[in-house]
Design a protein around this motif. Sequence first.
Motif: not given
Length: 187
Positions: A97-114
């Motif tokens: 996959y091509a995956i986009t998201g945020s990094i918060s407190n060292g944790e990579f996150r993603t959701n349906t809005c990305t």
Amino acid sequence: MKSTLLFLCVVSVVVITEACKCFLSHPQTNFCRSDYVIKARILGESNVDDFRKKYKVQVLVNYKSGYTRPFRDSVIWISTATQSAACGVTFDIGSTYAITGSISNGEFRTNTCTWNKKVTDLTSFQRNALQNGIYRDNCNCKIRSCPHNVCEQGEGCLAPYATSSCYDEQAACKRSLGTCQWTQNSC
């Protein structure tokens, strides 16, 4: 004569759910807003709790420049809501996959809005824009959607709603001769 009163009682049940609320954005906009943009192979998944899941991925390409993480060929965990929860993303094990998201407190996150898409579902233009830095190099150009297909002039690239999927799949907003404009496309 007896008079009978009839009372009508209407009962209404309202169910309120916490749904994922986000505006669909052009892939370039998602790219530029994200902390990380990677091409990754999904290796496994793990349930964190009833509402969160983590995916173990192997990073094949880091499309975002200027970030020290994730490194190529590193293995990271990406956290998301479960499919039944609002904003949850589901990835197929073994797929890329091509995956986009945020990094918060060292944790990579993603959701349906990305923007999370199987590489095989990307258009050739999107693959090219990721591989050759077209999205990355033009984050200073803004893409504006036009409600009701009425586009008012202004800074950036205008995308009428009626043809926005064409722009999403076949165009990028690039700076040329001091202004931002769409790449040549058939939209």
